[in-house]
Design a protein around this motif. Sequence first.
Motif, mmCIF file in Angstrom:
data_model
loop_
_atom_site.group_PDB
_atom_site.id
_atom_site.type_symbol
_atom_site.label_atom_id
_atom_site.label_comp_id
_atom_site.label_asym_id
_atom_site.label_seq_id
_atom_site.Cartn_x
_atom_site.Cartn_y
_atom_site.Cartn_z
ATOM 1 N N MET A 1 0.840 -1.178 0.000
ATOM 2 C CA MET A 1 0.000 0.000 0.000
ATOM 3 C C MET A 1 0.886 1.242 0.000
ATOM 4 O O MET A 1 1.811 1.343 0.795
ATOM 5 N N VAL A 84 -3.475 0.716 -4.251
ATOM 6 C CA VAL A 84 -3.153 -0.710 -4.321
ATOM 7 C C VAL A 84 -3.479 -1.202 -5.723
ATOM 8 O O VAL A 84 -4.369 -0.662 -6.383
ATOM 9 N N GLY A 180 -2.844 -5.389 0.031
ATOM 10 C CA GLY A 180 -3.761 -5.009 -1.036
ATOM 11 C C GLY A 180 -5.210 -5.256 -0.655
ATOM 12 O O GLY A 180 -5.531 -5.544 0.498
#
Length: 214
Positions: A1, A84, A180
């Motif tokens: 991220m 993401v 993610g």
Amino acid sequence: MNFLFNITGANTPFIKEYDIASATAISAGELVGIDDNLVVKANSGDYVLGVAAEDHPGVSDILNPRANGTKIRVNVTYGAVYSVPSPKYTASASTATTIVTTSAGLSTSISGATAVLVYKAPTSTNTDKIGTKRRISACAISGATATLTVASGGAACAGDVYALIPDVGTEMYLDTAGTGAAFYNSASSVKLISVCSDCDAAFIGVKLKTTFAG
């Protein structure tokens, strides 16, 4: 991220140092939680804390004394949105209005998202061009197989890859890697909310649904 922006408009991330067990392995960009006042992987924590701002492999590194130290930097910015990669799925079969793929990370609630063609297998006869967007109206799951009902278009061939882009406001789950988003993850109770997306770049912006900061 990766930190993308802040919903509040203050776009400088707030990063704070927290205690961590020296042997705990955490990667930069991984969502983390807090348990017994120590940073842990998000799914193991009592509360979601934020996103790790540095690697902490938990083993000695002569070039990095923090690698197995007892501190780790964490992005705890309130209102932070993180980018993401969008979940990607490989077709195994299809028709002009369906895409058949694995059911891992999917649920029947995916209807309303968009499937974007990002790769065509070398032998593909799919008439859609790379970047073609097709709305998903339903998702049927049978064991390890998911069948997506999509707007009419080219029939996907085995090996064609689609990025699945959620609508803004979609509630998602932390994926198995902890870095993610997934449409469904039975092993995680950590929730994310889709805030924005870029179909061409195949990424989505998500915020944490609940953190210790509110």
